[in-house]
Scaffold this motif. Structure first.
Motif, short mmCIF file in Angstrom:
data_model
loop_
_atom_site.label_atom_id
_atom_site.label_comp_id
_atom_site.label_asym_id
_atom_site.label_seq_id
_atom_site.Cartn_x
_atom_site.Cartn_y
_atom_site.Cartn_z
N GLU A 161 4.07 11.57 4.24
CA GLU A 161 3.18 12.09 3.20
C GLU A 161 2.37 13.23 3.78
O GLU A 161 1.73 13.09 4.81
CB GLU A 161 2.25 11.00 2.70
N THR A 187 0.86 -1.18 0.00
CA THR A 187 0.00 0.00 0.00
C THR A 187 0.89 1.23 0.00
O THR A 187 2.04 1.17 0.45
CB THR A 187 -0.91 0.05 1.24
N LYS A 188 0.35 2.31 -0.47
CA LYS A 188 1.12 3.56 -0.53
C LYS A 188 1.58 3.96 0.87
O LYS A 188 2.76 4.27 1.08
CB LYS A 188 0.26 4.66 -1.14
N ALA A 189 0.67 3.92 1.84
CA ALA A 189 1.00 4.34 3.20
C ALA A 189 2.10 3.48 3.81
O ALA A 189 3.04 3.99 4.42
CB ALA A 189 -0.25 4.31 4.08
N THR A 236 -0.72 15.48 3.71
CA THR A 236 -2.06 15.48 3.15
C THR A 236 -2.71 16.83 3.41
O THR A 236 -2.34 17.53 4.36
CB THR A 236 -2.92 14.36 3.78
N MET A 296 4.36 1.60 2.27
CA MET A 296 5.65 1.76 1.58
C MET A 296 6.31 3.10 1.93
O MET A 296 7.52 3.16 2.11
CB MET A 296 5.46 1.61 0.08
N LEU A 297 5.52 4.15 2.04
CA LEU A 297 6.09 5.44 2.43
C LEU A 297 6.66 5.37 3.85
O LEU A 297 7.71 5.94 4.12
CB LEU A 297 5.04 6.55 2.33
#
Length: 144
Positions: free
Chosen positions: A72, A60-62, A74, A64-65
């Protein structure tokens, strides 16, 4: 970048799979079954490094970041911090409206989103709908 490892044809990049120990110890090369069981694999290589760090977390993006140590930013719809120009335009449209007015607008936008729209209208409606949902959620959390 990415490196594709193949189990057919010339079987490219089997050497990379071996180097990073992706090939099971009891095998010479990867098979299609191995590919289904052991892939995808993600490795992070720091600039200039040839030793990668294997990533086994959620894809997932979260996640992996977080693995990369990247925060990230937002959009904060209440303050406007870290918001894009487009989000700011949509926020300006909703500025000064009461929660009841915003809920009515949400209902109308949701209905309109289900209709057939021209490309420009679709972009506007979907953008406003996305921002409005987040705005209402933020307002609910903050108790305003």
């Amino acid at each position: 970048g990415n490196i594709g490892i193949s189990t057919y044809g010339d079987m490219p990049n089997q050497d990379m799979a071996r180097r990073f120990e992706f090939i099971p110890e009891d095998k010479d090369k990867l098979t299609l079954e191995d590919m289904d069981q052991h892939f995808p694999k993600f490795m992070y290589f720091k600039p200039g490094s040839t030793e990668g760090q294997l990533y086994n977390g959620a894809v997932t993006k979260a996640a992996m970041l977080k693995f990369l140590g990247v925060e990230e930013k937002t959009c904060d719809l209440l303050t406007g911090a870290s918001c894009s120009k487009q989000e700011m335009v949509h926020m300006e449209h909703f500025k000064g409206k009461s929660i009841e007015e915003l809920k009515k607008e949400l209902k109308a936008l949701s209905k309109r989103s289900g209709e057939t729209l021209k490309k420009d209208e679709r972009i506007l409606v979907d953008g406003r709908l996305k921002v409005l949902k987040k705005l209402l959620k933020s307002l609910k959390k903050s108790g305003k």
